[in-house]
Design a protein around this motif. Structure first.
Motif, PDB file in Angstrom:
ATOM      1  N   TYR A   1      39.622  10.636 132.221  1.00 34.20           N
ATOM      2  CA  TYR A   1      40.212  11.922 132.595  1.00 34.20           C
ATOM      3  C   TYR A   1      41.726  11.910 132.354  1.00 34.20           C
ATOM      4  O   TYR A   1      42.291  12.881 131.851  1.00 34.20           O
ATOM      5  CB  TYR A   1      39.879  12.221 134.057  1.00 34.20           C
ATOM      6  N   PHE A   2      42.395  10.811 132.673  1.00 33.39           N
ATOM      7  CA  PHE A   2      43.827  10.689 132.403  1.00 33.39           C
ATOM      8  C   PHE A   2      44.104  10.783 130.906  1.00 33.39           C
ATOM      9  O   PHE A   2      45.017  11.488 130.473  1.00 33.39           O
ATOM     10  CB  PHE A   2      44.376   9.369 132.949  1.00 33.39           C
ATOM     11  N   ASN A   3      43.331  10.028 130.122  1.00 39.07           N
ATOM     12  CA  ASN A   3      43.519  10.066 128.667  1.00 39.07           C
ATOM     13  C   ASN A   3      43.385  11.489 128.134  1.00 39.07           C
ATOM     14  O   ASN A   3      44.208  11.954 127.349  1.00 39.07           O
ATOM     15  CB  ASN A   3      42.514   9.155 127.969  1.00 39.07           C
ATOM     16  N   TYR A   4      42.336  12.166 128.556  1.00 36.39           N
ATOM     17  CA  TYR A   4      42.067  13.530 128.099  1.00 36.39           C
ATOM     18  C   TYR A   4      43.222  14.467 128.487  1.00 36.39           C
ATOM     19  O   TYR A   4      43.741  15.215 127.658  1.00 36.39           O
ATOM     20  CB  TYR A   4      40.745  14.018 128.720  1.00 36.39           C
ATOM     21  N   THR A   5      43.633  14.411 129.734  1.00 34.82           N
ATOM     22  CA  THR A   5      44.671  15.313 130.246  1.00 34.82           C
ATOM     23  C   THR A   5      46.022  15.036 129.590  1.00 34.82           C
ATOM     24  O   THR A   5      46.708  15.962 129.141  1.00 34.82           O
ATOM     25  CB  THR A   5      44.787  15.174 131.774  1.00 34.82           C
ATOM     26  N   ILE A   6      46.417  13.784 129.509  1.00 39.10           N
ATOM     27  CA  ILE A   6      47.722  13.429 128.927  1.00 39.10           C
ATOM     28  C   ILE A   6      47.763  13.793 127.446  1.00 39.10           C
ATOM     29  O   ILE A   6      48.720  14.424 126.968  1.00 39.10           O
ATOM     30  CB  ILE A   6      48.016  11.924 129.131  1.00 39.10           C
ATOM     31  N   ARG A   7      46.744  13.404 126.714  1.00 34.71           N
ATOM     32  CA  ARG A   7      46.719  13.672 125.269  1.00 34.71           C
ATOM     33  C   ARG A   7      46.785  15.173 124.989  1.00 34.71           C
ATOM     34  O   ARG A   7      47.563  15.631 124.144  1.00 34.71           O
ATOM     35  CB  ARG A   7      45.463  13.082 124.644  1.00 34.71           C
ATOM     36  N   ASN A   8      45.991  15.970 125.698  1.00 33.47           N
ATOM     37  CA  ASN A   8      45.970  17.412 125.447  1.00 33.47           C
ATOM     38  C   ASN A   8      47.285  18.081 125.852  1.00 33.47           C
ATOM     39  O   ASN A   8      47.744  19.007 125.187  1.00 33.47           O
ATOM     40  CB  ASN A   8      44.780  18.068 126.142  1.00 33.47           C
ATOM     41  N   ARG A   9      47.913  17.611 126.921  1.00 37.05           N
ATOM     42  CA  ARG A   9      49.210  18.163 127.316  1.00 37.05           C
ATOM     43  C   ARG A   9      50.255  17.857 126.249  1.00 37.05           C
ATOM     44  O   ARG A   9      51.057  18.711 125.877  1.00 37.05           O
ATOM     45  CB  ARG A   9      49.656  17.593 128.661  1.00 37.05           C
ATOM     46  N   LEU A  10      50.244  16.649 125.723  1.00 32.79           N
ATOM     47  CA  LEU A  10      51.210  16.284 124.675  1.00 32.79           C
ATOM     48  C   LEU A  10      50.983  17.113 123.410  1.00 32.79           C
ATOM     49  O   LEU A  10      51.944  17.551 122.770  1.00 32.79           O
ATOM     50  CB  LEU A  10      51.129  14.790 124.376  1.00 32.79           C
ATOM     51  N   ILE A  11      49.728  17.335 123.076  1.00 37.02           N
ATOM     52  CA  ILE A  11      49.424  18.160 121.893  1.00 37.02           C
ATOM     53  C   ILE A  11      49.900  19.594 122.113  1.00 37.02           C
ATOM     54  O   ILE A  11      50.477  20.210 121.210  1.00 37.02           O
ATOM     55  CB  ILE A  11      47.922  18.102 121.566  1.00 37.02           C
ATOM     56  N   ASP A  12      49.694  20.141 123.300  1.00 42.37           N
ATOM     57  CA  ASP A  12      50.154  21.500 123.604  1.00 42.37           C
ATOM     58  C   ASP A  12      51.671  21.614 123.469  1.00 42.37           C
ATOM     59  O   ASP A  12      52.193  22.563 122.882  1.00 42.37           O
ATOM     60  CB  ASP A  12      49.732  21.917 125.013  1.00 42.37           C
ATOM     61  N   ILE A  13      52.380  20.636 124.009  1.00 41.79           N
ATOM     62  CA  ILE A  13      53.850  20.653 123.933  1.00 41.79           C
ATOM     63  C   ILE A  13      54.304  20.507 122.485  1.00 41.79           C
ATOM     64  O   ILE A  13      55.250  21.167 122.042  1.00 41.79           O
ATOM     65  CB  ILE A  13      54.458  19.549 124.818  1.00 41.79           C
ATOM     66  N   LEU A  14      53.631  19.641 121.742  1.00 38.75           N
ATOM     67  CA  LEU A  14      53.965  19.449 120.329  1.00 38.75           C
ATOM     68  C   LEU A  14      53.771  20.749 119.551  1.00 38.75           C
ATOM     69  O   LEU A  14      54.624  21.135 118.742  1.00 38.75           O
ATOM     70  CB  LEU A  14      53.093  18.334 119.752  1.00 38.75           C
ATOM     71  N   ARG A  15      52.683  21.447 119.797  1.00 41.45           N
ATOM     72  CA  ARG A  15      52.441  22.737 119.128  1.00 41.45           C
ATOM     73  C   ARG A  15      53.512  23.756 119.505  1.00 41.45           C
ATOM     74  O   ARG A  15      53.997  24.501 118.656  1.00 41.45           O
ATOM     75  CB  ARG A  15      51.063  23.268 119.503  1.00 41.45           C
ATOM     76  N   LYS A  16      53.854  23.798 120.772  1.00 40.27           N
ATOM     77  CA  LYS A  16      54.877  24.734 121.235  1.00 40.27           C
ATOM     78  C   LYS A  16      56.211  24.452 120.553  1.00 40.27           C
ATOM     79  O   LYS A  16      56.882  25.371 120.074  1.00 40.27           O
ATOM     80  CB  LYS A  16      55.028  24.635 122.754  1.00 40.27           C
ATOM     81  N   LYS A  17      56.600  23.201 120.495  1.00 40.04           N
ATOM     82  CA  LYS A  17      57.874  22.838 119.853  1.00 40.04           C
ATOM     83  C   LYS A  17      57.839  23.160 118.359  1.00 40.04           C
ATOM     84  O   LYS A  17      58.849  23.572 117.787  1.00 40.04           O
ATOM     85  CB  LYS A  17      58.195  21.372 120.090  1.00 40.04           C
ATOM     86  N   THR A  18      56.697  22.962 117.724  1.00 40.06           N
ATOM     87  CA  THR A  18      56.565  23.279 116.303  1.00 40.06           C
ATOM     88  C   THR A  18      56.721  24.779 116.077  1.00 40.06           C
ATOM     89  O   THR A  18      57.423  25.209 115.148  1.00 40.06           O
ATOM     90  CB  THR A  18      55.207  22.794 115.769  1.00 40.06           C
ATOM     91  N   ARG A  19      56.086  25.594 116.914  1.00 36.66           N
ATOM     92  CA  ARG A  19      56.232  27.053 116.811  1.00 36.66           C
ATOM     93  C   ARG A  19      57.684  27.466 117.012  1.00 36.66           C
ATOM     94  O   ARG A  19      58.211  28.301 116.274  1.00 36.66           O
ATOM     95  CB  ARG A  19      55.359  27.754 117.860  1.00 36.66           C
ATOM     96  N   GLU A  20      58.350  26.897 118.006  1.00 33.64           N
ATOM     97  CA  GLU A  20      59.751  27.217 118.257  1.00 33.64           C
ATOM     98  C   GLU A  20      60.623  26.836 117.063  1.00 33.64           C
ATOM     99  O   GLU A  20      61.524  27.582 116.677  1.00 33.64           O
ATOM    100  CB  GLU A  20      60.254  26.505 119.512  1.00 33.64           C
ATOM    101  N   GLN A  21      60.350  25.673 116.482  1.00 34.96           N
ATOM    102  CA  GLN A  21      61.128  25.220 115.326  1.00 34.96           C
ATOM    103  C   GLN A  21      60.906  26.142 114.135  1.00 34.96           C
ATOM    104  O   GLN A  21      61.862  26.481 113.421  1.00 34.96           O
ATOM    105  CB  GLN A  21      60.755  23.779 114.955  1.00 34.96           C
ATOM    106  N   GLN A  22      59.673  26.577 113.921  1.00 36.85           N
ATOM    107  CA  GLN A  22      59.395  27.497 112.821  1.00 36.85           C
ATOM    108  C   GLN A  22      60.108  28.829 113.037  1.00 36.85           C
ATOM    109  O   GLN A  22      60.658  29.410 112.107  1.00 36.85           O
ATOM    110  CB  GLN A  22      57.893  27.716 112.670  1.00 36.85           C
TER     111      GLN A  22
END
Length: 186
Positions: A57-78
């Motif tokens: 559950y930790f792996n799932y939650t941490i990984r998905n949160r990091l992916i969400d933040i990464l996507r958000k930062k990518t959108r902001e950068q674009q």
């Protein structure tokens, strides 16, 4: 649950670093680590032992949160990149006035109504014959300066000079009457 978050954190803090490394995230300011820590806290708060293993559950939650933040930062950068390109295109398009650093207005799409003979007669009455020739050929007929010079049998510099004097004269007349088309003398 009788285990405190501090104990869970000590046992699982490397898990956050693992996912940051696995996702190839460069994290010099520890932003992603902090998000991973928040994700771990949320997972700790919402964990239900009957649903599965805590580490999964930790792996799932941490990984998905990091992916969400990464996507958000990518959108902001674009978005930032596209804004920079638009501003750069506007500033460095070459359409600038030398005396001031303001862009020259773009009048494309604005058509001059050739059927307004009265307006052209008013303009003609304010100009010399050479200035009117420049206005007629350059503005109304949309001829190039080179074409006008060839047609009149004169130099390009002479045509440019006619245009400069015509623009100055029209500015004096129109700005002096607050931008209104001057009335011809009767």
């Amino acid at each position: 649950m009788n285990v405190t978050f501090e104990e869970v954190y000590e046992q699982n803090k490397r898990r956050i670093h693992y996912h940051i490394h696995k996702l190839h995230i460069h994290d010099p300011h520890q932003e992603f680590y902090q998000e991973g820590l928040c994700a771990m806290w949320n997972a700790y708060q919402t964990y239900q032992p009957d649903k599965g293993v805590m580490s999964t559950y930790f792996n799932y939650t941490i990984r998905n949160r990091l992916i969400d933040i990464l996507r958000k930062k990518t959108r902001e950068q674009q978005h930032d990149d596209s804004c920079v390109q638009e501003v750069g295109a506007a500033l460095y398009s070459g359409n600038r006035n030398r005396k001031s650093e303001t862009p020259i207005p773009d009048y494309t799409g604005i058509s001059v109504d050739d059927s307004s003979d009265e307006m052209w007669e008013q303009v003609k009455s304010q100009l010399t014959e050479a200035q009117w020739n420049w206005v007629y050929h350059y503005i109304i007929l949309n001829m190039s300066i080179k074409e006008i010079a060839e047609k009149q049998g004169t130099t390009i510099d002479a045509v440019k000079s006619q245009g400069k004097r015509a623009r100055q004269k029209l500015k004096e007349v129109w700005i002096g009457t607050e931008g209104q088309v001057p009335r011809p003398a009767r």
